[in-house]
Write an enzyme that holds these catalytic residues in place. Structure first.
Site, mmCIF file in Angstrom:
data_model
loop_
_atom_site.group_PDB
_atom_site.id
_atom_site.type_symbol
_atom_site.label_atom_id
_atom_site.label_comp_id
_atom_site.label_asym_id
_atom_site.label_seq_id
_atom_site.Cartn_x
_atom_site.Cartn_y
_atom_site.Cartn_z
ATOM 1 C CG ASN A 12 30.294 -36.407 27.674
ATOM 2 O OD1 ASN A 12 30.812 -36.329 26.510
ATOM 3 N ND2 ASN A 12 30.950 -35.663 28.743
ATOM 4 C CE LYS A 14 33.130 -38.025 30.586
ATOM 5 N NZ LYS A 14 33.716 -37.973 31.798
ATOM 6 C CG HIS A 104 32.535 -32.154 31.256
ATOM 7 N ND1 HIS A 104 33.655 -32.834 31.897
ATOM 8 C CD2 HIS A 104 31.584 -33.050 31.396
ATOM 9 C CE1 HIS A 104 33.084 -33.917 32.367
ATOM 10 N NE2 HIS A 104 31.903 -34.288 32.061
ATOM 11 C CD GLU A 106 36.249 -35.528 31.438
ATOM 12 O OE1 GLU A 106 35.959 -36.568 32.207
ATOM 13 O OE2 GLU A 106 35.903 -35.273 30.306
ATOM 14 C CD GLU A 174 28.684 -34.009 34.676
ATOM 15 O OE1 GLU A 174 28.170 -35.409 34.144
ATOM 16 O OE2 GLU A 174 29.785 -33.437 34.149
ATOM 17 N N GLY A 180 33.162 -40.523 37.270
ATOM 18 C CA GLY A 180 34.060 -41.642 37.092
ATOM 19 C C GLY A 180 34.720 -42.439 38.241
ATOM 20 C CB SER A 220 29.130 -42.896 39.357
ATOM 21 O OG SER A 220 30.643 -42.501 39.470
#
Length: 262
Positions: A12, A14, A104, A106, A174, A180, A220
């Site tokens: 991904n 992003k 996702h 985000e 996730e 991250g 990660s």
């Protein structure tokens, strides 16, 4: 009889790489995997570029007959109409996208996407022959309050509201607290949640779909920890974020079979 699931390593990107950078990246990735004699029959490798890169990636993969696959990072729940800035699943289908990421963290956090919106987007993807990569995951507060798997399980149940047993889907666990952060879940933590998610698939879509559906871990992920995840029976690949922007690192993740002896 156990079903052999083809692993999926998905990158991904992003909001990174313009269309020229994406061409160079895909070429380098294909060369790297080719030099390593990567076996695409056992490990699928997919990239998820920004919308503006999709045509360039599609043209390159098609023209050079690359074995890489690709998908989009999101889609609209609507097929067409006055929805400025949104992208229809019909458009993605015409670009030969195979996958689309839905739900996702985000999108859920920054854009306020609810479980109902995620379910509508899953339905839209399936209407247009796309394979939804349904993302689920909990925050650190969720984990402390509800324990492992409770939130991801509830999110998956909601996302499957209109899905039938004929659907081809991928599920990506996730944990938001790992994305991250540089601190991944342990393979045992990820497996516990993946097993609970497969139980939901069994309950809602039946044994056959549950057995063939790939469940990915994301958060990660890097070449140094992918082996541990891939040894777990219910984890079938990874949804890779930052590490997918480094050709050498992403290639190494995709080649997990060779460097860990699986």
């Amino acid at each position: 009889m156990a079903v052999k699931r083809t692993a999926l390593i998905a990158g991904n990107w992003k909001m990174n790489l313009d269309h020229l950078q994406s061409i160079a990246f895909v070429q380098k990735l294909a060369w790297s995997l080719g030099d390593a004699k990567h076996d695409f029959t056992t490990v699928d490798v997919a990239v998820f570029p920004p919308f503006t890169d999709l045509r360039s990636v599609q043209t390159l993969i098609s023209a050079d007959k690359l074995l890489l696959t690709f998908g989009a990072q999101d889609l609209s729940e609507h097929d067409s109409g006055a929805y400025t800035g949104e992208i229809s699943g019909a458009f993605l289908s015409q670009l030969e996208c195979r996958y689309v990421i839905i739900g996702h963290s985000e999108r859920r956090t920054l854009h306020g996407e609810t479980d109902e919106v995620v379910a509508a987007k899953v339905a839209a993807a399936l209407r247009h022959g796309l394979t939804p990569v349904i993302c689920v995951g909990e925050t650190a507060d969720d984990l402390e309050t509800h324990g492992p798997s409770a939130v991801p399980v509830a999110q998956l149940r909601a996302a499957l509201e209109t899905v039938t047993s004929a659907a081809d889907i991928v599920v990506a666990y996730e944990p938001v607290w790992a994305i991250g952060s540089g601190q991944a879940a342990t393979p045992q933590q990820a497996e516990q949640v993946a097993a609970a998610l497969r139980a939901v698939l069994t309950e809602t879509l039946g044994d056959d779909v549950a057995a063939k559906t790939r469940i990915l871990y994301g958060g990660s992920v890097k070449s140094g920890n992918i082996a541990g995840f891939m040894r777990e029976p219910n984890i079938d690949g990874a949804l890779v974020g930052g590490a997918s922007l480094d050709v050498a690192e992403f290639s190494s993740i995709a080649r997990f079979e060779k460097h860990v002896g699986l």
